[in-house]
Design a protein around this motif. Sequence first.
Motif, PDB file in Angstrom:
ATOM      1  N   PHE A 276       0.785  -1.226   0.000  1.00  5.85           N
ATOM      2  CA  PHE A 276       0.000   0.000   0.000  1.00  5.85           C
ATOM      3  C   PHE A 276       0.823   1.286   0.000  1.00  5.85           C
ATOM      4  O   PHE A 276       0.321   2.333  -0.358  1.00  5.85           O
ATOM      5  N   PHE A 277       2.079   1.225   0.416  1.00  2.57           N
ATOM      6  CA  PHE A 277       2.841   2.457   0.550  1.00  2.57           C
ATOM      7  C   PHE A 277       3.969   2.615  -0.458  1.00  2.57           C
ATOM      8  O   PHE A 277       4.645   3.631  -0.460  1.00  2.57           O
ATOM      9  N   GLY A 278       4.204   1.656  -1.317  1.00  4.62           N
ATOM     10  CA  GLY A 278       5.300   1.777  -2.265  1.00  4.62           C
ATOM     11  C   GLY A 278       6.646   1.559  -1.579  1.00  4.62           C
ATOM     12  O   GLY A 278       6.738   1.521  -0.358  1.00  4.62           O
ATOM     13  N   TYR A 279       7.687   1.446  -2.383  1.00  3.91           N
ATOM     14  CA  TYR A 279       8.979   1.034  -1.846  1.00  3.91           C
ATOM     15  C   TYR A 279       9.590   2.033  -0.858  1.00  3.91           C
ATOM     16  O   TYR A 279       9.964   1.677   0.240  1.00  3.91           O
ATOM     17  N   SER A 280       9.720   3.327  -1.250  1.00  4.67           N
ATOM     18  CA  SER A 280      10.455   4.261  -0.381  1.00  4.67           C
ATOM     19  C   SER A 280       9.800   4.440   0.977  1.00  4.67           C
ATOM     20  O   SER A 280      10.449   4.332   2.010  1.00  4.67           O
ATOM     21  N   LEU A 281       8.491   4.731   0.951  1.00  2.00           N
ATOM     22  CA  LEU A 281       7.808   4.953   2.223  1.00  2.00           C
ATOM     23  C   LEU A 281       7.727   3.659   3.037  1.00  2.00           C
ATOM     24  O   LEU A 281       7.923   3.676   4.249  1.00  2.00           O
ATOM     25  N   SER A 282       7.471   2.549   2.386  1.00  2.00           N
ATOM     26  CA  SER A 282       7.384   1.286   3.131  1.00  2.00           C
ATOM     27  C   SER A 282       8.721   0.925   3.762  1.00  2.00           C
ATOM     28  O   SER A 282       8.768   0.404   4.869  1.00  2.00           O
ATOM     29  N   LYS A 283       9.827   1.241   3.085  1.00  2.00           N
ATOM     30  CA  LYS A 283      11.148   0.953   3.653  1.00  2.00           C
ATOM     31  C   LYS A 283      11.330   1.747   4.952  1.00  2.00           C
ATOM     32  O   LYS A 283      11.783   1.229   5.965  1.00  2.00           O
ATOM     33  N   TYR A 284      10.928   3.020   4.928  1.00  2.00           N
ATOM     34  CA  TYR A 284      11.015   3.861   6.119  1.00  2.00           C
ATOM     35  C   TYR A 284      10.162   3.292   7.256  1.00  2.00           C
ATOM     36  O   TYR A 284      10.604   3.153   8.390  1.00  2.00           O
ATOM     37  N   ILE A 285       8.926   2.926   6.952  1.00  2.00           N
ATOM     38  CA  ILE A 285       8.002   2.391   7.977  1.00  2.00           C
ATOM     39  C   ILE A 285       8.514   1.062   8.519  1.00  2.00           C
ATOM     40  O   ILE A 285       8.578   0.856   9.720  1.00  2.00           O
ATOM     41  N   VAL A 286       8.899   0.171   7.611  1.00  2.00           N
ATOM     42  CA  VAL A 286       9.370  -1.165   8.025  1.00  2.00           C
ATOM     43  C   VAL A 286      10.633  -1.043   8.862  1.00  2.00           C
ATOM     44  O   VAL A 286      10.789  -1.729   9.877  1.00  2.00           O
ATOM     45  N   ASP A 287      11.534  -0.151   8.469  1.00  2.00           N
ATOM     46  CA  ASP A 287      12.759   0.051   9.265  1.00  2.00           C
ATOM     47  C   ASP A 287      12.425   0.494  10.684  1.00  2.00           C
ATOM     48  O   ASP A 287      13.068   0.089  11.644  1.00  2.00           O
ATOM     49  N   ARG A 288      11.403   1.321  10.840  1.00  2.00           N
ATOM     50  CA  ARG A 288      10.985   1.751  12.184  1.00  2.00           C
ATOM     51  C   ARG A 288      10.387   0.603  12.966  1.00  2.00           C
ATOM     52  O   ARG A 288      10.588   0.484  14.166  1.00  2.00           O
ATOM     53  N   LEU A 289       9.615  -0.252  12.284  1.00  2.00           N
ATOM     54  CA  LEU A 289       8.977  -1.379  12.971  1.00  2.00           C
ATOM     55  C   LEU A 289       9.978  -2.469  13.351  1.00  2.00           C
ATOM     56  O   LEU A 289       9.876  -3.076  14.401  1.00  2.00           O
ATOM     57  N   MET A 290      10.895  -2.770  12.460  1.00  2.00           N
ATOM     58  CA  MET A 290      11.838  -3.861  12.697  1.00  2.00           C
ATOM     59  C   MET A 290      13.007  -3.334  13.489  1.00  2.00           C
ATOM     60  O   MET A 290      13.657  -3.799  14.226  1.00  2.00           O
TER      61      MET A 290
END
Length: 184
Positions: free
Chosen positions: A170-184
């Motif tokens: 749902f968020f595309g690569y750049s934004l999802s990478k930022y979100i996932v990095d915060r979660l993981m």
Amino acid sequence: MENSKTFFIRNFFYELNKVEVEYCVIRNCDELPSSISNDVDLLIHPDYESVFISALQRLCIMHSWRIVFRYTKYQFHSVVLMSEDGEFIAFDFFYGVYYRNTEMVPVDRLLKGATVFDDYIRCASIDVQISLVIMKELLFNNKVTKKHLYMFDQIDETNKLSIVKIIRRFFGYSLSKYIVDRLM
């Protein structure tokens, strides 16, 4: 002695089980039936929509409650009931978990892990409850708080990976990478 709200909620879940509706409460299960925070949030398999609505209408007639508010948008439905003595109950129910008209997680998967609470109330697993809260915050409020990060740490790896896949979709690569990095 039970108040009319507790009595209605108890009978509501007995009735759903009796007519074999596939459902689960998706948050605050441990408070039911004696207490509800604001509303009762339910996930209902779409194949049981008409059975669910019929059961709710039948219970309202049997217990002298009436529907005073009804709202529908996409797969989200809200109904507010009022008793003869002026008590209110709000039910929010979903026939799936959607974002922008796209199903995020198959309803069968969410219902499959449901457990039974207090011998008759089917509740989403803790992992599913946490996953839905995090996805809702990300998708509708565009944020992840420290509380959500803590919650994310509490769920199992399979659900973590599911959330990550949904975020990427749902968020595309750049934004999802930022979100996932915060979660993981």
